[in-house]
Structure formats: C-alpha cells, structure tokens
Design an enzyme around this catalytic site. Structure first.
Site, PDB file in Angstrom:
ATOM      1  N   GLN A   1      45.573  58.550 106.481  1.00 38.18           N
ATOM      2  CA  GLN A   1      44.342  58.381 107.071  1.00 38.18           C
ATOM      3  C   GLN A   1      44.397  59.000 108.411  1.00 38.18           C
ATOM      4  OE1 GLN A   1      43.534  54.015 107.887  1.00 38.18           O
ATOM      5  NE2 GLN A   1      45.736  53.949 108.059  1.00 38.18           N
TER       6      GLN A   1
ATOM      7  N   HIS B   1      40.145  38.877 115.575  1.00 40.95           N
ATOM      8  CA  HIS B   1      41.495  38.324 115.207  1.00 40.95           C
ATOM      9  C   HIS B   1      41.603  36.744 115.366  1.00 40.95           C
ATOM     10  CE1 HIS B   1      42.344  42.715 115.910  1.00 40.95           C
ATOM     11  NE2 HIS B   1      42.983  42.428 114.752  1.00 40.95           N
TER      12      HIS B   1
ATOM     13  N   GLU C   1      47.597  46.690 113.835  1.00 44.84           N
ATOM     14  CA  GLU C   1      47.413  46.454 115.403  1.00 44.84           C
ATOM     15  C   GLU C   1      48.110  45.381 116.025  1.00 44.84           C
ATOM     16  OE1 GLU C   1      44.611  46.142 113.049  1.00 44.84           O
ATOM     17  OE2 GLU C   1      42.807  46.525 113.896  1.00 44.84           O
TER      18      GLU C   1
ATOM     19  N   ALA D   1      51.106  46.099 100.601  1.00 40.46           N
ATOM     20  CA  ALA D   1      50.888  44.835 100.384  1.00 40.46           C
ATOM     21  C   ALA D   1      50.583  44.363  99.110  1.00 40.46           C
ATOM     22  CB  ALA D   1      49.846  44.356 101.415  1.00 40.46           C
TER      23      ALA D   1
ATOM     24  N   ASP E   1      44.202  41.418 106.323  1.00 38.98           N
ATOM     25  CA  ASP E   1      43.658  42.222 107.425  1.00 38.98           C
ATOM     26  C   ASP E   1      43.773  43.537 107.221  1.00 38.98           C
ATOM     27  OD1 ASP E   1      42.613  42.843 109.805  1.00 38.98           O
ATOM     28  OD2 ASP E   1      44.376  42.694 110.930  1.00 38.98           O
TER      29      ASP E   1
ATOM     30  N   PRO F   1      42.742  53.216 100.807  1.00 38.03           N
ATOM     31  CA  PRO F   1      44.133  52.681 100.345  1.00 38.03           C
ATOM     32  C   PRO F   1      43.878  51.121  99.706  1.00 38.03           C
ATOM     33  CG  PRO F   1      44.009  52.763 102.603  1.00 38.03           C
ATOM     34  CD  PRO F   1      42.620  53.274 102.324  1.00 38.03           C
TER      35      PRO F   1
END
Length: 376
Positions: A77, A107, A138, A192, A209, A218
């Site tokens: 990306q 979050h 992040e 993942a 997340d 993706p």
C-alpha cells in the site's frame, strides 16, 4: 494519485490554481485593489496545499495540509504521514487510519469493551490473559491491551512491516518502541489470516484492527463467514470474545444517492456475518472526528447459560458501576488512565440511534469467500 487522496494548491476562495493561474489571479485582482507589497504578500500567503479525502461517493473532506512528513510505497500500500488540522495523521491508500487528535477514541473503543466482556463471561470472573491482534500496525491497539495487568501474552500479526516502522518513527505516541519491546508482546510481520488458520494456540480475545474490506485490499478475507468460523475455534470458551472494526456507522443512504447503486457500507454485513457464526453479535459505535462521522465495531461471543437476547442486553447495559470497577481492578489508574472509555461512555457506545438500528435490521447481507462485499 489515489482517487481518494489528493493534494492541490488553492487560494482562500477555493480557486484551483497552477502557479501561472495564481500569478494571473493575483495580478488581475489584488494589484488592482492595492499597490501595497504587504497586501500582495498577505494575499499570496492564503494560497496553500490541502488534503482532500473522499469519504463517500460524492462527499469529500478538505483541510489545510501543514506538512508531508513521510511518503513511501510499501509492498502492499501507499503510506503517508501528514500534518493537518487533526495533527499528525497516518494515511494508507488515501484513507485516514488514525490521527493525533482522536486516535485514542478509536483504540480505546476497540479494545476495552471486549476485554471487559471476556472477564464478565469467565466462570471465575478472571480477566483475559491472552490476546491476539490482527493488524494494528500503529501499535496503539497493543498499547491499550497492555494497560491490562491481567494480560500475560499478546500476539500481534501485521502484514506490512513498513507501516510498523513508519509509526514507530513518526508516531511514537501511538505506542512506539515502548510497546514494541514490551516482553508480553510477540510482534510478527505476516498474514493474520494465515497465522490464525495455522496456529494451534487459542486466545481469550481476538481483536481485528485491519484495513477496511475494499476491493483489491489486503484484508477482505478477514471479514468472511469462513474466517469467522475458524476464528471461533481459536477462542478459549466459554469466555472467548471476538471483535472487529466495521467501517462507518453512518449507514443511512442519503437522498442524493441513487437507490440502484450498491450500498458502500459494511457495518450491516459484518454484523450479520458474525451473527451467523456466534450466538451473540453486538454492534456498537462512536464518533471519530477525523473519520468524518460515527465508526462501527462488532463484538461476538457465545451466550453460555443465558439466552442470546439476555446476553446481548447485559453487554449493552451492564450492572451499574461494573465497567468502572473492572477498569480500576485491571488498569493502573483505572478510568483516569483512559481518555475516552469508562462506564458512562460504554452505555453511549452501545446505544445506537433508532435510524441506525432500523437500517441494520433491514440489512440481510452476509460476506463469504464466494460473495465478498466491498466497502467504498
């Protein structure tokens, strides 16, 4: 240039310009008004660069771009760190991922409600100790998870190492090296989906997340019924909880959008898909300014001894004081350590507006490998 992300020069009157047309505009307008050099320079200073993000078909948000701090193309990306009205902001593929102004809202909302729910479901009231995070580059999701003293092991799997490195360098407040080097965290660069498919390990809570389910993105397989069915087997039952970010919760179709056009939101389909796998799937949402509106999340779990309707009601409206009590027991500083989430906030998160509840009830779409649904 990504169609959702553009930078352009403009005057304060939103007059699109090139350098030539700007000079012409100044010479033909400003010079006629005044020959004062200071006035000319003041008018020139109003010209600048803007960050423009397309939120929905036909709707764009524009703000002043103070600086482009970093830009690169990873294997997966485009990545930018920019400084705008919202402060430092991570942008991938033209979409705002998190901003300095309000990343804590996203979050804290994603993490604390499902961790507390796992504790409520546990037969002995034990808070969760093992957590899986899909995505989370992040490091802020891991930051919130690691606030909990009960947590002994966190496995975080993110596909794009470049995002992790960029965030550690340019957005250290999101988590940075302090989180990345926490001995409880195993940080894995990888897929993942494949990790959860192949691992024998089970977890108390699975947190997704991940990127929105956009076409050619993706993350699309991580929103399918087949994936949720497998993820359920990776949860420690009966107290296992699954949660995922679910895109915009502003799902009412505006009058200006043709009824024939496909619905560009996925809040409903994600809810329906999880509800087809788990006894209970509970939608919740919160307002995130830098996202331009309310953002959706869905939590899923088994009902245990109660029926599904009662279990969902207990999630939305837990006993008075319970949320704050659990936070105080498991987080140093309790609710004072958090900027957004507490017992009062919990009630707001799970109290969706009537129109949103009605729209969700009418949506019967389910996401599968053979029938994916793409968000705008």
């Amino acid at each position: 240039v990504n169609p959702s992300f553009s930078l352009f020069a403009t005057t304060s009157r939103h007059f699109l310009t090139t350098r030539t047309s700007l000079n012409h505009f100044v010479s033909s307008s400003v010079l006629k008004m005044s020959s004062n050099d200071g006035a000319i320079e003041a008018e020139r200073a109003k010209a600048g660069f803007y960050f423009v993000e397309e939120e929905n078909p036909g709707v764009k948000i524009q703000m002043e771009l103070n600086a482009i701090l970093h830009k690169e193309e990873s294997l997966y990306q485009s990545i930018q760190v920019i400084d705008t009205y919202w402060g430092r902001t991570l942008v991938t593929d033209g979409k705002t991922q998190s901003a300095q102004h309000d990343e804590f809202i996203y979050h804290e909302t994603l993490v604390h409600a499902p961790l507390l729910k796992s504790g409520m479901l546990h037969a002995n009231g034990e808070m969760p100790s093992s957590i899986f995070i899909g995505g989370g580059g992040e490091l802020a999701t891991a930051r919130e998870v690691l606030r909990h003293s009960s947590v002994k092991r966190v496995v975080m799997v993110d596909l794009d190492e470049a995002v992790i490195n960029v965030c550690k360098k340019f957005l250290p407040e999101w988590g940075g090296e302090e989180v990345a080097t926490d001995p409880r965290l195993e940080l894995i660069v990888g897929d993942a989906y494949n990790y959860l498919i192949n691992t024998d390990e089970t977890f108390d809570v699975i947190i997704m997340d991940i990127s929105d389910p956009i076409e050619a993105g993706p993350g699309i397989m991580l929103y399918t019924q087949e994936f949720y069915q497998h993820a359920k087997t990776r949860l420690n039952m009966p107290h296992g909880v699954f949660v995922t970010q679910s895109g915009t919760a502003d799902i009412l179709k505006p009058p200006g959008v043709s009824p024939e056009k496909p619905d560009p939101t996925c809040f409903g389909p994600i809810l329906n898909t999880l509800a087809s796998v788990f006894d209970c799937a509970v939608p919740y949402a919160t307002y995130i300014p830098s996202y331009g509106g309310d953002w959706g999340f869905v939590m899923a779990f088994q009902a245990n001894q109660s029926n599904a309707e009662e279990a969902i009601q207990e999630t939305c409206m837990p006993p008075s004081g319970l949320v704050d009590e659990l936070l105080s027991q498991d987080i140093t500083g309790g609710t004072d350590a958090l900027r957004h989430y507490d017992g009062t906030c919990h009630l707001r998160l799970f109290s969706l507006p009537k129109a949103t509840r009605s729209a969700l009830a009418k949506d019967d779409r389910i996401m599968t490998k053979g029938n994916p649904i793409f968000m705008f």
